[in-house]
Motif scaffolding. Structure first.
Motif, PDB file in Angstrom:
ATOM      1  N   CYS A  43       0.574  -1.204   0.030  1.00 44.63           N
ATOM      2  CA  CYS A  43       0.058  -0.043   0.040  1.00 44.63           C
ATOM      3  C   CYS A  43       0.968   1.095   0.067  1.00 44.63           C
ATOM      4  N   ARG A  55      -8.731  -3.929  -1.742  1.00 44.54           N
ATOM      5  CA  ARG A  55      -9.133  -2.701  -1.249  1.00 44.54           C
ATOM      6  C   ARG A  55      -8.772  -1.644  -2.272  1.00 44.54           C
ATOM      7  N   GLN A  56      -9.407  -0.627  -2.309  1.00 39.82           N
ATOM      8  CA  GLN A  56      -9.007   0.664  -3.254  1.00 39.82           C
ATOM      9  C   GLN A  56      -7.728   1.131  -2.638  1.00 39.82           C
ATOM     10  N   GLY A  57      -6.676   1.415  -3.631  1.00 43.99           N
ATOM     11  CA  GLY A  57      -5.283   2.123  -3.085  1.00 43.99           C
ATOM     12  C   GLY A  57      -4.422   1.075  -2.161  1.00 43.99           C
ATOM     13  N   SER A  97     -10.201   1.395   3.085  1.00 39.95           N
ATOM     14  CA  SER A  97     -10.850   1.877   1.992  1.00 39.95           C
ATOM     15  C   SER A  97     -11.919   0.750   1.701  1.00 39.95           C
ATOM     16  N   GLN A  98     -12.851   1.233   0.519  1.00 40.76           N
ATOM     17  CA  GLN A  98     -13.995   0.329   0.178  1.00 40.76           C
ATOM     18  C   GLN A  98     -13.247  -0.855  -0.739  1.00 40.76           C
ATOM     19  N   LEU A 125     -13.216  -3.623  -3.437  1.00 38.69           N
ATOM     20  CA  LEU A 125     -13.425  -3.574  -4.964  1.00 38.69           C
ATOM     21  C   LEU A 125     -14.091  -4.695  -5.408  1.00 38.69           C
ATOM     22  N   THR A 182     -18.141   1.606 -10.962  1.00 39.71           N
ATOM     23  CA  THR A 182     -16.879   2.015 -11.444  1.00 39.71           C
ATOM     24  C   THR A 182     -15.967   1.224 -10.435  1.00 39.71           C
ATOM     25  N   GLY A 186     -16.038  -0.188  -7.524  1.00 37.49           N
ATOM     26  CA  GLY A 186     -15.857  -0.296  -5.804  1.00 37.49           C
ATOM     27  C   GLY A 186     -17.110  -1.116  -5.299  1.00 37.49           C
ATOM     28  N   TYR A 238     -14.726   5.984   0.421  1.00 36.27           N
ATOM     29  CA  TYR A 238     -14.474   5.424  -0.800  1.00 36.27           C
ATOM     30  C   TYR A 238     -12.824   5.113  -0.573  1.00 36.27           C
ATOM     31  N   GLU A 239     -12.027   6.009  -0.633  1.00 36.52           N
ATOM     32  CA  GLU A 239     -10.520   5.771  -0.393  1.00 36.52           C
ATOM     33  C   GLU A 239      -9.899   5.370   0.706  1.00 36.52           C
TER      34      GLU A 239
END
Length: 570
Positions: free
Chosen positions: A176, A201-203, A224-225, A227, A269, A271, A355-356
């Motif tokens: 990460c 996970r996002q990012g 984060s959210q 995916l 998108t 997520g 989100y992030e």
């Protein structure tokens, strides 16, 4: 490129400075690489202004030919001085809501000064910013940078529970990019599982420990959210990680800072959210918090309303309501209270994300810890909390300096005053519990200023990896260490502080929340007396120390407040 190349006119004489709470004054204006300097020469004690260029959010300029120069200083300047020529006016709008006006003789000088300010106030290279050049004689570049580290934070948890471990899975920032090298995770989950969960996970911001509640062993995690996407993908490693968080407990809570509708839309998108069918022991609760452009517009509307003194009371109240700033404060405190309630009253662990997993997530994890953890309410504890949540694991898509921008956006990019919203929520807590916080309003105002423009490197860059790459820790001073020094600590500590082990539950009833006058009306008439009033409070508290003030615990449960026992300050 050298800084001098951006400065066409370095000094201008006979400039008239007009600023809030001060009469207009004539003097010399000087532009340097990082500051706007003004030295007044009227009166026995010349006025001084030292403005960090990074604090300038926008400027407006106008030039005109003059038949006769302003009569403001005719008496002192002589009857015939500068009877003809040209001049210009620069209006400087700062990120701390202050507005300055500079009347500059000479059109060319005015345009040169304006151009220099525009360029130098928006330099993007981190190593060109002032913290890399700030070298006060009272400080030396430290071997240690910051108040704590993940390793030290874990050392406080280790004696209390054997269910957690310190992982170095992110030691090269490959798992990460926005996390620090060391992270606290469940002991039963190995690094290989963590790496696979991060890809889901996002990012790469997989669930990590934010807070361990000493009284019942429950925790607050942040991430984060997931995916999941439109195909509702799953990740067994992520499911295993979250199951390890709660162990054998029946339930945990996921606090999603988006509405249910936005969470479902995120799947289109790529997520999404945690499915109940795959995360059996977790209950998902949605608390929609404003973010991004919406939060930025809210602050802009409030700033415009506060600066306009021409409207009636009814008009002012209407503009305050339309800004929705207090609605955002209400929603944030309410959601943070929910996180704390799940941990304290329900006895359940909590995962917070949006989100992030950055701004809104950090708002809730920070405030929930302030509500629950007494150690976070001292001056040093609060600064360490901010450093842990907003510096070490921030990872926002834009730099911290942009995440905390002022009321005038430079460009249509993702900017939100999330950190300012956090400070406002903390101020509301301090107002409701004046004995329970070990720091004063002055500290919050100082942090608001330094988040926008600072002589220190604490708010530079986006994450630990960038700070290491650019040498921030080796070449700049740490703001939080400076504020904890003996000399500064006395200025920002609260003389009313009486530590309590009780949680402090904020009321979010409309009458319980007020506009933060110390910030939003800082540059209006009457604000100049706030410091004097606080100093008088400090003196009275010092004189009366020892006589004390009682404290009791009474149940307070209302429809709009977090239900629990509440410490009542008197």
């Amino acid at each position: 490129m050298e800084f001098s190349e951006h400065i066409k006119t370095a000094n201008v004489e006979d400039v008239v400075l007009t600023r809030p709470l001060h009469p207009p004054i004539k003097g010399t204006l000087c532009v340097t690489a990082h500051h706007l300097l003004f030295s007044g020469r009227d009166g026995d004690s010349p006025a001084q202004l030292l403005l960090l260029l990074r604090n300038i959010d926008a400027i407006e300029k106008s030039v005109e030919n003059l038949v006769e120069y302003s009569g403001l200083f005719r008496r002192s300047s002589g009857p015939g001085e500068r009877a003809a020529g040209s001049s210009g006016t620069i209006t400087v709008k700062c990120k701390d809501l202050c507005v300055l006006q500079l009347d500059i003789p000479g059109m060319e000088e005015c345009l040169n000064i304006a151009r220099s300010i525009e360029v130098l106030s928006s330099l993007d290279r981190v190593t060109e910013m002032y913290p890399f050049f700030h070298r006060p004689s009272s400080l030396s570049l430290p071997g240690r940078w910051g108040l704590s580290s993940p390793e030290e934070d874990f050392s406080l948890i280790q004696p209390l529970s054997d269910r957690w471990r310190l992982s170095q899975v992110n030691r090269d920032y490959s798992v990460c990019p926005s996390y620090p090298p060391a992270l606290v995770v469940p002991r039963g989950v190995d690094d290989q599982t963590l790496a696979k969960a991060a890809k889901f996970r996002q990012g790469g911001r997989f669930p990590v420990l934010a807070f361990y509640h000493r009284s019942n062993g429950q925790v607050i995690m942040r991430s984060s959210q997931p995916l999941t996407g439109a195909n509702r993908k799953r990740c067994r490693e992520d499911e295993l990680l979250l199951q390890a968080v709660i162990g054998g407990a029946e339930r945990g809570y996921i606090i999603d800072t988006r509405s249910a509708q936005l969470a479902h839309q995120a799947r289109m998108t790529g997520g999404g959210f945690e499915s109940k069918s795959h995360y059996h022991s977790w209950r998902r609760l949605h608390r929609n918090l404003e973010r991004g452009k919406g939060l930025q517009e809210s602050l802009m509307k409030l700033a415009e309303a506060c600066s306009d003194q021409s409207h009636s009371m009814d008009r002012w109240l209407s503009r305050l309501e339309n800004s929705k700033w207090l609605n955002n404060v209400n929603a944030t405190l309410s959601a943070a209270g929910l996180v704390a309630e799940c941990v304290e009253r329900e006895g359940c662990s909590v995962l917070v994300h949006g989100y992030e997993g950055t701004d809104t997530t950090l708002l809730l994890t920070t405030l929930a810890q302030l509500i629950l953890e007494p150690r976070c309410r001292s001056l040093r504890g609060f600064l360490a909390l901010l450093e842990r949540e907003w510096i070490q694991v921030s990872g926002t898509p834009v730099p911290a300096a942009l995440r905390t921008v002022g009321p005038v956006p430079r460009a249509p990019r993702l900017e939100a005053p999330s950190f300012l919203l956090l400070l406002d929520c903390v101020w509301q807590l301090g107002r409701q519990f004046p004995l329970s916080l070990g720091f004063s309003e002055a500290l919050l105002l100082l942090l608001a200023r330094h988040a926008y423009a600072s002589e220190y490197g604490s708010f530079l860059c986006d994450c630990d990896r960038q700070r290491c790459a650019l040498g921030v820790k080796e070449n700049t001073h740490c703001l939080f260490q400076f504020l904890c020094s003996p000399r500064e600590r006395g200025r920002y500590s609260s003389p009313l502080y009486q530590p309590t082990e009780l949680a402090i539950w904020p009321s979010v009833q409309p009458q319980a929340l007020q506009l933060w006058r110390g910030l939003f009306f800082r540059w209006t008439e009457g604000a100049q007396y706030l410091d004097e009033a606080w100093e008088e409070i400090r003196n009275l508290a010092t004189q009366g120390r020892g006589r004390g003030c009682g404290r009791s615990v009474v149940p307070m449960e209302t429809e709009d407040s977090v239900p629990s026992s509440r410490a009542v300050d008197c």
